[in-house]
Scaffold this motif. Sequence first.
Motif, PDB file in Angstrom:
ATOM      1  N   UNK A   1       0.867  -1.178   0.000  1.00 37.65           N
ATOM      2  CA  UNK A   1       0.000   0.000   0.000  1.00 37.65           C
ATOM      3  C   UNK A   1       0.900   1.223   0.000  1.00 37.65           C
ATOM      4  N   UNK A   2       0.651   2.145  -0.944  1.00 39.98           N
ATOM      5  CA  UNK A   2       1.549   3.291  -1.110  1.00 39.98           C
ATOM      6  C   UNK A   2       1.265   4.449  -0.163  1.00 39.98           C
ATOM      7  N   UNK A   3       0.245   4.324   0.676  1.00 40.69           N
ATOM      8  CA  UNK A   3      -0.001   5.321   1.708  1.00 40.69           C
ATOM      9  C   UNK A   3      -0.604   6.620   1.217  1.00 40.69           C
ATOM     10  N   UNK A   4      -1.248   6.621   0.063  1.00 40.45           N
ATOM     11  CA  UNK A   4      -1.873   7.830  -0.460  1.00 40.45           C
ATOM     12  C   UNK A   4      -3.267   7.994   0.135  1.00 40.45           C
ATOM     13  N   UNK A   5      -3.680   9.230   0.340  1.00 42.46           N
ATOM     14  CA  UNK A   5      -5.013   9.479   0.898  1.00 42.46           C
ATOM     15  C   UNK A   5      -5.629  10.704   0.230  1.00 42.46           C
TER      16      UNK A   5
END
Length: 302
Positions: free
Chosen positions: A190-194
């Motif tokens: 998971x690339x941690x984008x929000x």
Amino acid sequence: MNNHLQQHISERIRQSLPELSHPSLALDLWNILAEQHFQGFLPYFTVNHLCEKYHLTAKQLALVLLPISACYANPTISHFSVGAVVMGESGNLYFGANQEFCTTHIQQTIHAEQSAISHAWMRGERKLTDVTVNYTPCGHCRQFMNELNSAETLHIHLPHSQNNLLHHYLPDSFGPKDLAISCRLFDEHHNGLSYSTEDPVILAALNAANQAHAPYSQSYSGIAIQLQDHQIFCGSYAENAAFNPALPAMQVALNYLLLSGAETEMIQRVVMVEQPLNLSYRKMAEELLAYLADVPLEYVVL
């Protein structure tokens, strides 16, 4: 437009059935694909059933399926259809075919092996064991396959030669290990984008961006294509150690749509979510979309 491309995928497949040597198997495949609305894959239980009924191995069945997978090709430039079938660790078989787009840069092309691999990826497969293709993979595709988390054990099967490891075709290769990259294509991460939204199409594109494989540029992107019937097809960016064989998110999403038996004429909305740290695919995505549909690219930058 090529008459082949004006035909629905069902008609293309129907015309390919005589190429199969066993009429009963051809009829079974037709019924199976028709029942699943011509989505280009076979789940493991269907694979097992067909193999038991016709005394085939899964690898032999994949070879039989090549003419059918080639029906999904859109060879508008080359007029040369290539079909591929990949097997997942799950036992599922996923079809792929070359996708070409006129009036745009030839770099937008999707090779058959890339098509089948990204198709499996978008359907949630986590590791591939075998790639079957009707023609020997080009160097571009060999390099693309070298990014996979199963590259060292991946077997390539051709009509004239089976059970060769990928590295038989790509000796002394350059890849992720040479750049100390431990996360490989198909590895779960998971690339941690929000992004704050309740829009389901934007959320689908965001999820695709979070699954993107971009360990070299850290420029993550995802695409979500919504059809008029509200189906959503997503695509995640798949980067490569050699960069040029990288597959943009727009191509991955379009390929998933086409391999699912859907048509680009039904596109209603397209959203791109991107974190363009070192590079951006926005302009390429806009150009390809303009060729396919009269809808704007909705762009969300993070």
